[in-house]
Write an enzyme that holds these catalytic residues in place. Sequence first.
Site, PDB file in Angstrom:
ATOM      1  CE  LYS A  32      -2.441   1.619   3.709  1.00  0.00           C
ATOM      2  NZ  LYS A  32      -2.341   3.091   3.744  1.00  0.00           N
ATOM      3  CG  ASP A  58      -4.871   4.458   1.365  1.00  0.00           C
ATOM      4  OD1 ASP A  58      -6.030   4.802   1.071  1.00  0.00           O
ATOM      5  OD2 ASP A  58      -4.457   4.343   2.541  1.00  0.00           O
ATOM      6  CE  LYS A  60      -7.821   6.784   3.791  1.00  0.00           C
ATOM      7  NZ  LYS A  60      -6.371   6.459   3.698  1.00  0.00           N
ATOM      8  CG  ASP A  63     -12.156  16.589  -7.042  1.00  0.00           C
ATOM      9  OD1 ASP A  63     -13.046  17.400  -7.380  1.00  0.00           O
ATOM     10  OD2 ASP A  63     -10.947  16.883  -6.997  1.00  0.00           O
ATOM     11  CB  THR A 122     -10.567   5.149  12.564  1.00  0.00           C
ATOM     12  OG1 THR A 122      -9.376   5.284  11.797  1.00  0.00           O
ATOM     13  CG2 THR A 122     -11.335   3.940  12.096  1.00  0.00           C
ATOM     14  NE  ARG A 213       2.390   2.972  12.745  1.00  0.00           N
ATOM     15  CZ  ARG A 213       1.533   3.768  13.359  1.00  0.00           C
ATOM     16  NH1 ARG A 213       1.977   4.766  14.106  1.00  0.00           N
ATOM     17  NH2 ARG A 213       0.228   3.566  13.233  1.00  0.00           N
TER      18      ARG A 213
HETATM   19  O1  C5P Z   1       1.552   1.170  10.759  1.00  0.00           O
HETATM   20  P1  C5P Z   1       0.132   0.687  10.780  1.00  0.00           P
HETATM   21  O2  C5P Z   1       0.024  -0.830  10.745  1.00  0.00           O
HETATM   22  O3  C5P Z   1      -0.682   1.304  11.879  1.00  0.00           O
HETATM   23  O4  C5P Z   1      -0.441   1.197   9.382  1.00  0.00           O
HETATM   24  C1  C5P Z   1      -1.798   1.185   9.069  1.00  0.00           C
HETATM   25  C2  C5P Z   1      -2.014   1.809   7.710  1.00  0.00           C
HETATM   26  O5  C5P Z   1      -3.412   1.842   7.444  1.00  0.00           O
HETATM   27  C3  C5P Z   1      -1.524   3.243   7.593  1.00  0.00           C
HETATM   28  O6  C5P Z   1      -1.073   3.433   6.244  1.00  0.00           O
HETATM   29  C4  C5P Z   1      -2.751   4.068   7.864  1.00  0.00           C
HETATM   30  O7  C5P Z   1      -2.717   5.308   7.241  1.00  0.00           O
HETATM   31  C5  C5P Z   1      -3.852   3.177   7.279  1.00  0.00           C
HETATM   32  N1  C5P Z   1      -5.183   3.353   7.901  1.00  0.00           N
HETATM   33  C6  C5P Z   1      -5.424   3.185   9.257  1.00  0.00           C
HETATM   34  N2  C5P Z   1      -6.675   3.355   9.779  1.00  0.00           N
HETATM   35  C7  C5P Z   1      -7.686   3.672   8.985  1.00  0.00           C
HETATM   36  C8  C5P Z   1      -7.488   3.841   7.621  1.00  0.00           C
HETATM   37  C9  C5P Z   1      -6.202   3.668   7.109  1.00  0.00           C
HETATM   38  O8  C5P Z   1      -4.496   2.874  10.002  1.00  0.00           O
HETATM   39  N3  C5P Z   1      -8.892   3.790   9.506  1.00  0.00           N
END
Ligand code: C5P
Length: 242
Positions: A32, A58, A60, A63, A122, A213
Amino acid sequence: MKKYVIFADDVETEEEAVDFARRLSGNLAAVKIGSILFTKYGPDIIRKISVYAKIFLDLKYHDIPNTVENAVYQAARLGANFLSLHTLGGRKMMRAAVKGVKRFQDETGNRGPFLMAVTVLTSLSAADIASDLNIPYQASDMAMLLTETAIKSGMDGIIASPHEIRQLRRQIGNKLIISPGIRPKGASKFDQRRIATPKEAIENGADYIVVGRPIYKSNNPEKTLEKIVKETNFERETAEFI
Ligand code: C5P
């Protein structure tokens, strides 16, 4: 065996991002790429990573319909396998996105990207929804209503917290569910709040899980990913999409 993990490649540089894709791709469903790296490096980063893995772009989109239709078409040409867009752009916008994919399909004969709808961010609290957006709904009710609209407007699936999956699955049948907010047991939560383990998310009905992460900040990313793959080593009834 089905690959469930979409790797959130949210690192600092293109070099690192491509390197992670190369090292991890054997165990990934997709990589992603979000708006930060895309803004910094442009389409080139997608071309480089797609040598190794499928792409979830991603950005999003939100528009007017004509703009989204053409952006989706261009993203399809770039090779994106999944795209995200905001349900709040409305039915006409989502239908236009479907037209963008259709145009790509007609021209190339390829399936093109799956359109994944974001319902309520979220990061928005109940207070934000009430006072900033002036919307008189609970986040969960709003997400349910928007999900209905998204599926009726031709979206291929929904991006949702692992805590919403069970209910969502009943609502959307065999459409796709992609869940971020995933933390293997013992991993740091970082800023995520409503988390689930990879196993819980898949058991509850996620088709794919987004993990960033916990993998790229671990001492041994390959091994961490392998552990997740082992933990989710079961076949599910829903079809494999890509
Ligand atoms: O590092 P981590 O596992 O938290 O990454 C989650 C990914 O999913 C990030 O790219 C974050 O921007 C995305 N994301 C999220 N929660 C959402 C929508 C997208 O963590 N509700």
